[in-house]
Design a protein around this motif. Sequence first.
Motif, PDB file in Angstrom:
ATOM      1  N   ARG A 176      30.904  45.893  39.667  1.00 56.03           N
ATOM      2  CA  ARG A 176      31.996  46.865  39.741  1.00 56.03           C
ATOM      3  C   ARG A 176      31.457  48.297  39.772  1.00 56.03           C
ATOM      4  O   ARG A 176      31.995  49.163  40.456  1.00 56.03           O
ATOM      5  N   ASP A 232      33.870  36.260  44.612  1.00 53.42           N
ATOM      6  CA  ASP A 232      34.920  36.114  43.604  1.00 53.42           C
ATOM      7  C   ASP A 232      34.562  36.699  42.243  1.00 53.42           C
ATOM      8  O   ASP A 232      34.924  36.144  41.204  1.00 53.42           O
ATOM      9  N   SER A 236      33.089  41.456  47.599  1.00 53.19           N
ATOM     10  CA  SER A 236      33.922  40.662  46.700  1.00 53.19           C
ATOM     11  C   SER A 236      34.006  39.221  47.153  1.00 53.19           C
ATOM     12  O   SER A 236      34.765  38.437  46.606  1.00 53.19           O
ATOM     13  N   PRO A 260      28.765  40.011  37.727  1.00 51.39           N
ATOM     14  CA  PRO A 260      30.114  40.566  37.882  1.00 51.39           C
ATOM     15  C   PRO A 260      30.344  41.911  37.186  1.00 51.39           C
ATOM     16  O   PRO A 260      30.977  42.796  37.751  1.00 51.39           O
ATOM     17  N   ASP A 261      29.824  42.065  35.954  1.00 51.84           N
ATOM     18  CA  ASP A 261      30.079  43.310  35.222  1.00 51.84           C
ATOM     19  C   ASP A 261      29.543  44.524  35.980  1.00 51.84           C
ATOM     20  O   ASP A 261      30.273  45.501  36.227  1.00 51.84           O
ATOM     21  N   GLU A 301      35.831  39.103  40.868  1.00 49.18           N
ATOM     22  CA  GLU A 301      37.063  39.513  40.171  1.00 49.18           C
ATOM     23  C   GLU A 301      37.606  38.393  39.286  1.00 49.18           C
ATOM     24  O   GLU A 301      38.395  38.643  38.368  1.00 49.18           O
ATOM     25  N   GLN A 302      37.185  37.155  39.549  1.00 50.47           N
ATOM     26  CA  GLN A 302      37.674  36.014  38.775  1.00 50.47           C
ATOM     27  C   GLN A 302      36.902  35.811  37.475  1.00 50.47           C
ATOM     28  O   GLN A 302      37.232  34.912  36.698  1.00 50.47           O
ATOM     29  N   CYS A 303      35.885  36.622  37.239  1.00 52.10           N
ATOM     30  CA  CYS A 303      35.084  36.479  36.020  1.00 52.10           C
ATOM     31  C   CYS A 303      35.945  36.704  34.781  1.00 52.10           C
ATOM     32  O   CYS A 303      36.615  37.729  34.645  1.00 52.10           O
TER      33      CYS A 303
END
Length: 418
Positions: free
Chosen positions: A49, A14, A11, A45-46, A16-18
Amino acid sequence: MSEKIQLHNLSAHDFEQCLKCSICTVYCPVSAVEPNYPGPKHAGPDLMRYRMKDPDFFNETLKLCLNCKRCEVACPHGVKVGDIIQEARIQYSQHSPSLRDRMLANTDFVGSMATLVAPLTNFFLGLSPAKTVLDKVMKIDHHRQFPAYSGTKFETWFHRHAEAEQQNYKHFVGYFHGCYVNYNYPKLGQDFVKIMNACGYGVHLLEKEKCCGVALIANGLSGQAKRQGENNMQAMRRSLSEGNEAVLTTSSTCTFTMRDEYPDLLKVDNQGVRDSLMLATRFLCQKIDEGKIKLVFRKDYHKKVAYHTACHMERMGWTLYSTQLLKMIPGLDFMMLDSHCCGIAGTYGFKKENYERSQKIGAPLFQQIKEVNPDYVSTDCETCKWQIEMSTGYPVMNPISILAEALDVEATKAVNSY
């Protein structure tokens, strides 16, 4: 030994900031021409996860990414989208580098061999039958033109013709010349030495410098890239400890790789070095702004130059330094080209499966250059140079070489003789 680097803090970039705004996908040059590429938001980002829970969610289509970092320039929240994609390739890809990939990535080895018989190497690489063999056997596209190799390495020239006089100066810088200067185009290194000497600086080469590793990262050899990165950081620390004010470069991609991708992708510690590692154009601009050096230019120099911002240059935010220096030349008709990726992305555009895509990506840039019709195109990236020269026919020069060509050396030495 495994060539993969074990990553621990997934992480860190960042993701999670998307915001899922998809601006990165709109700005992505690959997404614009390749429907099979899922785009940086989805690939980065997608899917991160999901990959964190199950590596089977990794998809080899991520190799279509150029690693141009334009997605990171566009991101409104500072998500390192490109790094997320590259880390996923390092961590999860099961693709083993081919012989072609290893040869393209090992620039020091190939360059050392090629320069020994440079005339034969250059002649062979220009033959249509040789290109056909490389296309069929190695999967290097037959349309691709190779950069010429020099019969004399830059390091050899420096030790023979320049090293002894460097101690005559009061101030010093280290120089990371890189593979391109050493094996393909020593004149850029010679131009750098010419400018620094005229400004009152002696130049010291790094001890046992290695390739920055950008091609190794791109071709799945991150373990080797990490070892070379650690070697380079040791060499730079020695250089700075010996009294050099900074370690300068003439390649935007080498600089970006060592400043940002070493810690972010290779987990190579560059603390104590990063702030002193910079492009020569940035160093010169800073010294000029501080009133510590001056440049004097020839009155008879008149050229029309179009500047292309290399993608990694744009990611560092350093375009201002190179363009500011070029604009200082009184006889220069300066033109700033639109922001477009040229499409080569180092070794990416050499590969048969990528060649057509690479050319489509660069097409808007090539068209604008032809419309502008400059004497030179200027850029801080050597692979952009290869792509633009091959695709447009216009000569491409590093800003340092243009400065060296326009410089009144004796007058510059006179005003910097402090």
